[in-house]
Scaffold this motif. Structure first.
Motif, PDB file in Angstrom:
ATOM      1  N   GLY A  76     135.979  50.178  54.504  1.00 51.98           N
ATOM      2  CA  GLY A  76     135.414  51.517  54.491  1.00 51.98           C
ATOM      3  C   GLY A  76     136.487  52.568  54.687  1.00 51.98           C
ATOM      4  O   GLY A  76     137.687  52.268  54.683  1.00 51.98           O
ATOM      5  N   ASN A  77     136.060  53.797  54.872  1.00 48.81           N
ATOM      6  CA  ASN A  77     136.993  54.906  55.122  1.00 48.81           C
ATOM      7  C   ASN A  77     136.568  55.638  56.392  1.00 48.81           C
ATOM      8  O   ASN A  77     135.887  56.667  56.334  1.00 48.81           O
ATOM      9  CB  ASN A  77     137.039  55.873  53.943  1.00 48.81           C
ATOM     10  CG  ASN A  77     138.116  56.944  54.134  1.00 48.81           C
ATOM     11  OD1 ASN A  77     138.786  56.995  55.160  1.00 48.81           O
ATOM     12  ND2 ASN A  77     138.267  57.809  53.145  1.00 48.81           N
ATOM     13  N   PRO A  78     136.979  55.132  57.560  1.00 42.00           N
ATOM     14  CA  PRO A  78     136.610  55.785  58.824  1.00 42.00           C
ATOM     15  C   PRO A  78     137.344  57.097  59.054  1.00 42.00           C
ATOM     16  O   PRO A  78     137.062  57.793  60.036  1.00 42.00           O
ATOM     17  CB  PRO A  78     137.003  54.737  59.871  1.00 42.00           C
ATOM     18  CG  PRO A  78     138.149  54.008  59.244  1.00 42.00           C
ATOM     19  CD  PRO A  78     137.818  53.938  57.781  1.00 42.00           C
ATOM     20  N   LEU A  79     138.267  57.450  58.154  1.00 40.31           N
ATOM     21  CA  LEU A  79     139.001  58.717  58.258  1.00 40.31           C
ATOM     22  C   LEU A  79     138.490  59.749  57.261  1.00 40.31           C
ATOM     23  O   LEU A  79     139.084  60.824  57.120  1.00 40.31           O
ATOM     24  CB  LEU A  79     140.493  58.470  58.012  1.00 40.31           C
ATOM     25  CG  LEU A  79     141.179  57.457  58.934  1.00 40.31           C
ATOM     26  CD1 LEU A  79     142.625  57.268  58.522  1.00 40.31           C
ATOM     27  CD2 LEU A  79     141.086  57.883  60.384  1.00 40.31           C
ATOM     28  N   HIS A  80     137.411  59.449  56.603  1.00 41.58           N
ATOM     29  CA  HIS A  80     136.868  60.346  55.575  1.00 41.58           C
ATOM     30  C   HIS A  80     136.585  61.724  56.181  1.00 41.58           C
ATOM     31  O   HIS A  80     136.068  61.834  57.296  1.00 41.58           O
ATOM     32  CB  HIS A  80     135.569  59.749  55.019  1.00 41.58           C
ATOM     33  CG  HIS A  80     135.172  60.277  53.680  1.00 41.58           C
ATOM     34  ND1 HIS A  80     134.760  61.590  53.488  1.00 41.58           N
ATOM     35  CD2 HIS A  80     135.127  59.692  52.460  1.00 41.58           C
ATOM     36  CE1 HIS A  80     134.466  61.772  52.214  1.00 41.58           C
ATOM     37  NE2 HIS A  80     134.683  60.639  51.561  1.00 41.58           N
ATOM     38  N   PRO A  81     136.930  62.811  55.477  1.00 42.35           N
ATOM     39  CA  PRO A  81     136.664  64.150  56.030  1.00 42.35           C
ATOM     40  C   PRO A  81     135.173  64.479  56.150  1.00 42.35           C
ATOM     41  O   PRO A  81     134.814  65.372  56.925  1.00 42.35           O
ATOM     42  CB  PRO A  81     137.359  65.091  55.043  1.00 42.35           C
ATOM     43  CG  PRO A  81     137.558  64.295  53.805  1.00 42.35           C
ATOM     44  CD  PRO A  81     137.707  62.870  54.230  1.00 42.35           C
ATOM     45  N   ASN A  82     134.338  63.784  55.413  1.00 39.57           N
ATOM     46  CA  ASN A  82     132.892  63.915  55.596  1.00 39.57           C
ATOM     47  C   ASN A  82     132.517  63.112  56.836  1.00 39.57           C
ATOM     48  O   ASN A  82     132.564  61.874  56.825  1.00 39.57           O
ATOM     49  CB  ASN A  82     132.156  63.398  54.360  1.00 39.57           C
ATOM     50  CG  ASN A  82     130.639  63.525  54.464  1.00 39.57           C
ATOM     51  OD1 ASN A  82     130.052  63.276  55.518  1.00 39.57           O
ATOM     52  ND2 ASN A  82     130.000  63.894  53.374  1.00 39.57           N
ATOM     53  N   ARG A  83     132.142  63.784  57.900  1.00 40.00           N
ATOM     54  CA  ARG A  83     131.935  63.104  59.178  1.00 40.00           C
ATOM     55  C   ARG A  83     130.816  62.076  59.119  1.00 40.00           C
ATOM     56  O   ARG A  83     130.854  61.059  59.817  1.00 40.00           O
ATOM     57  CB  ARG A  83     131.642  64.128  60.281  1.00 40.00           C
ATOM     58  CG  ARG A  83     132.767  65.087  60.602  1.00 40.00           C
ATOM     59  CD  ARG A  83     134.113  64.379  60.755  1.00 40.00           C
ATOM     60  NE  ARG A  83     134.114  63.344  61.778  1.00 40.00           N
ATOM     61  CZ  ARG A  83     135.051  62.418  61.925  1.00 40.00           C
ATOM     62  NH1 ARG A  83     136.071  62.381  61.087  1.00 40.00           N
ATOM     63  NH2 ARG A  83     134.975  61.521  62.894  1.00 40.00           N
ATOM     64  N   ASP A  84     129.813  62.306  58.290  1.00 45.08           N
ATOM     65  CA  ASP A  84     128.728  61.328  58.179  1.00 45.08           C
ATOM     66  C   ASP A  84     129.249  60.005  57.629  1.00 45.08           C
ATOM     67  O   ASP A  84     128.904  58.931  58.130  1.00 45.08           O
ATOM     68  CB  ASP A  84     127.614  61.859  57.279  1.00 45.08           C
ATOM     69  CG  ASP A  84     126.834  62.998  57.915  1.00 45.08           C
ATOM     70  OD1 ASP A  84     126.875  63.126  59.157  1.00 45.08           O
ATOM     71  OD2 ASP A  84     126.200  63.769  57.173  1.00 45.08           O
ATOM     72  N   ILE A  85     130.091  60.084  56.607  1.00 47.55           N
ATOM     73  CA  ILE A  85     130.674  58.874  56.032  1.00 47.55           C
ATOM     74  C   ILE A  85     131.622  58.219  57.026  1.00 47.55           C
ATOM     75  O   ILE A  85     131.578  57.003  57.250  1.00 47.55           O
ATOM     76  CB  ILE A  85     131.407  59.196  54.724  1.00 47.55           C
ATOM     77  CG1 ILE A  85     130.417  59.694  53.669  1.00 47.55           C
ATOM     78  CG2 ILE A  85     132.171  57.979  54.210  1.00 47.55           C
ATOM     79  CD1 ILE A  85     131.082  60.200  52.393  1.00 47.55           C
ATOM     80  N   ALA A  86     132.488  59.025  57.629  1.00 45.10           N
ATOM     81  CA  ALA A  86     133.454  58.492  58.589  1.00 45.10           C
ATOM     82  C   ALA A  86     132.756  57.805  59.763  1.00 45.10           C
ATOM     83  O   ALA A  86     133.139  56.697  60.164  1.00 45.10           O
ATOM     84  CB  ALA A  86     134.358  59.612  59.101  1.00 45.10           C
ATOM     85  N   ASN A  87     131.738  58.440  60.309  1.00 46.74           N
ATOM     86  CA  ASN A  87     131.034  57.866  61.461  1.00 46.74           C
ATOM     87  C   ASN A  87     130.309  56.581  61.102  1.00 46.74           C
ATOM     88  O   ASN A  87     130.285  55.620  61.880  1.00 46.74           O
ATOM     89  CB  ASN A  87     130.043  58.885  62.029  1.00 46.74           C
ATOM     90  CG  ASN A  87     130.737  60.052  62.706  1.00 46.74           C
ATOM     91  OD1 ASN A  87     131.892  59.951  63.114  1.00 46.74           O
ATOM     92  ND2 ASN A  87     130.047  61.181  62.820  1.00 46.74           N
ATOM     93  N   LYS A  88     129.711  56.560  59.900  1.00 47.70           N
ATOM     94  CA  LYS A  88     129.024  55.349  59.453  1.00 47.70           C
ATOM     95  C   LYS A  88     129.994  54.185  59.315  1.00 47.70           C
ATOM     96  O   LYS A  88     129.736  53.071  59.808  1.00 47.70           O
ATOM     97  CB  LYS A  88     128.328  55.610  58.118  1.00 47.70           C
ATOM     98  CG  LYS A  88     127.606  54.400  57.545  1.00 47.70           C
ATOM     99  CD  LYS A  88     126.983  54.719  56.195  1.00 47.70           C
ATOM    100  CE  LYS A  88     126.295  53.498  55.606  1.00 47.70           C
ATOM    101  NZ  LYS A  88     125.714  53.785  54.267  1.00 47.70           N
ATOM    102  N   HIS A  89     131.133  54.429  58.675  1.00 47.92           N
ATOM    103  CA  HIS A  89     132.107  53.356  58.474  1.00 47.92           C
ATOM    104  C   HIS A  89     132.759  52.942  59.788  1.00 47.92           C
ATOM    105  O   HIS A  89     133.048  51.751  59.994  1.00 47.92           O
ATOM    106  CB  HIS A  89     133.166  53.794  57.459  1.00 47.92           C
ATOM    107  CG  HIS A  89     132.647  53.844  56.061  1.00 47.92           C
ATOM    108  ND1 HIS A  89     133.408  54.291  54.990  1.00 47.92           N
ATOM    109  CD2 HIS A  89     131.441  53.505  55.536  1.00 47.92           C
ATOM    110  CE1 HIS A  89     132.694  54.209  53.881  1.00 47.92           C
ATOM    111  NE2 HIS A  89     131.492  53.757  54.190  1.00 47.92           N
ATOM    112  N   HIS A  90     132.969  53.892  60.689  1.00 39.68           N
ATOM    113  CA  HIS A  90     133.525  53.541  61.995  1.00 39.68           C
ATOM    114  C   HIS A  90     132.536  52.686  62.785  1.00 39.68           C
ATOM    115  O   HIS A  90     132.930  51.683  63.403  1.00 39.68           O
ATOM    116  CB  HIS A  90     133.865  54.802  62.788  1.00 39.68           C
ATOM    117  CG  HIS A  90     134.246  54.512  64.209  1.00 39.68           C
ATOM    118  ND1 HIS A  90     135.391  53.830  64.540  1.00 39.68           N
ATOM    119  CD2 HIS A  90     133.603  54.779  65.386  1.00 39.68           C
ATOM    120  CE1 HIS A  90     135.457  53.695  65.861  1.00 39.68           C
ATOM    121  NE2 HIS A  90     134.389  54.258  66.391  1.00 39.68           N
ATOM    122  N   GLN A  91     131.270  53.058  62.772  1.00 33.66           N
ATOM    123  CA  GLN A  91     130.263  52.278  63.489  1.00 33.66           C
ATOM    124  C   GLN A  91     130.172  50.857  62.926  1.00 33.66           C
ATOM    125  O   GLN A  91     130.077  49.876  63.690  1.00 33.66           O
ATOM    126  CB  GLN A  91     128.897  52.953  63.400  1.00 33.66           C
ATOM    127  CG  GLN A  91     127.799  52.211  64.167  1.00 33.66           C
ATOM    128  CD  GLN A  91     126.447  52.881  64.022  1.00 33.66           C
ATOM    129  OE1 GLN A  91     126.028  53.231  62.919  1.00 33.66           O
ATOM    130  NE2 GLN A  91     125.768  53.079  65.141  1.00 33.66           N
TER     131      GLN A  91
END
Length: 322
Positions: A76-91
């Motif tokens: 995934g991309n946990p560094l994505h500037p879209n926080r929703d995407i980043a948070n989802k991939h980090h979780q």
């Protein structure tokens, strides 16, 4: 080394049917998708972490067939500037690490991620040149403000759970070759290593054997994907390898992903297997399929046949030197 596969190849099949396919092919290991871009068709970490009975049934399905899990993968991309995407991939990454600990799996595979060019970005920005002068400024900001803080924290999280992460170098993310992978490892910690995919190096006109040896010396080779790339000489000579045409436009692209053996022949794959041996790699050779010219079943079977021959040569000590 064990021969295995990335089970997302058979994401359209139920878990047990997919495992049967792997077992019947004579393989020993499976890499299982747990989220991110590959999805979680066979393994939902949130569900398994919340239900001990489901967790045990999942483990038994694999053990019953004499298979082992080489890695859990949540690219995934946990560094994505879209926080929703980043948070989802980090979780999904965190849950995958926690699940790996429970299952006794030592390796989680993902991408490094790629931030935007500033705190105000909407999309990731991948820097590919040293000029104009704003390019190196963007790259420095990305590593200083996003990449290093995130992965230093994740290195500590991984150590706490006794799991390591195999970052897959891939153009489009901040880690795309040995240089960037080893920079991340040296700056952030030894829980971070590499999931090595030769197809991404061929695409960039690199020699996988050279890279494997370097990673071996650095003790940074954690997992291995078996996937190939075919280079179209005419298209590459005309346009180079920075090709943004759709993967479905095979005739006009400079390169396309292929099944093992259809970009480079068996002699090259013997070189790669021997390099893994020389580097001290003892993990799985995990078959991946992204070949748009072949069905999954055909590509899988052809890759198995070629790699079984290459691995037999390695086991009997026939080393194919670079």
């Amino acid at each position: 080394m064990k021969l295995g596969t990335f089970l997302v190849l058979f994401g359209d099949k139920p878990l047990e049917e997919a495992l049967d396919t792997v077992q019947q092919a004579g393989l020993e290991a499976v890499e299982i998708g747990t989220g991110g871009y590959p999805g979680n068709a066979h393994c939902n970490p949130a569900e398994l972490l919340a239900d001990q009975a489901k967790l045990e049934a999942f483990q038994q399905a694999i053990d019953f067939r004499g298979l082992t899990i080489s890695a859990l993968s949540c690219h995934g991309n946990p560094l994505h500037p879209n926080r929703d995407i980043a948070n989802k991939h980090h979780q999904q990454f965190e849950q995958t690490v926690q699940l790996a600990e429970k299952l006794g799996v030592d390796t989680v595979v993902t991408f490094s991620g790629c931030p935007g060019e500033s705190a105000y970005s909407k999309y990731p920005v991948w820097v590919t040149a040293a000029w104009p002068e704003d390019h190196p400024e963007i790259l420095a900001w990305q590593w200083r403000e996003r990449v290093l803080p995130y992965w230093k924290e994740q290195n500590n999280f991984l150590a706490k759970h006794g799991v390591r992460v195999a970052i897959e170098p891939h153009p489009g993310f901040v880690v795309y070759n040995n240089e960037t992978a080893l920079k991340l490892r040296r700056e952030c910690g030894d829980q971070i290593g590499v999931n090595f995919d030769p197809s991404h190096l061929y695409w960039q006109q690199m020699d996988p054997v050279v890279s494997i040896k370097e990673l071996g010396r650095e003790q940074a080779l954690f997992h291995f994907h078996a996937k190939d790339t075919a280079i179209d000489k005419q298209n590459t000579e005309a346009n180079g390898v920075l090709d943004t045409k759709p993967y479905t436009d095979e005739l006009n692209r400079s390169w396309i992903f292929r099944t093992v053996g259809f970009g480079h022949g068996i002699e090259e794959w013997k070189r790669i297997i021997s390099a893994l041996q020389l580097a001290g790699y003892e993990g799985a050779v995990s078959i991946e399929h992204e070949d748009s010219l072949m069905s999954v079943e055909e590509g899988f079977q052809k890759a198995v046949a070629l790699l079984q021959e290459a691995l037999i040569k390695e086991k009997v000590g026939e080393v194919w030197w670079a």
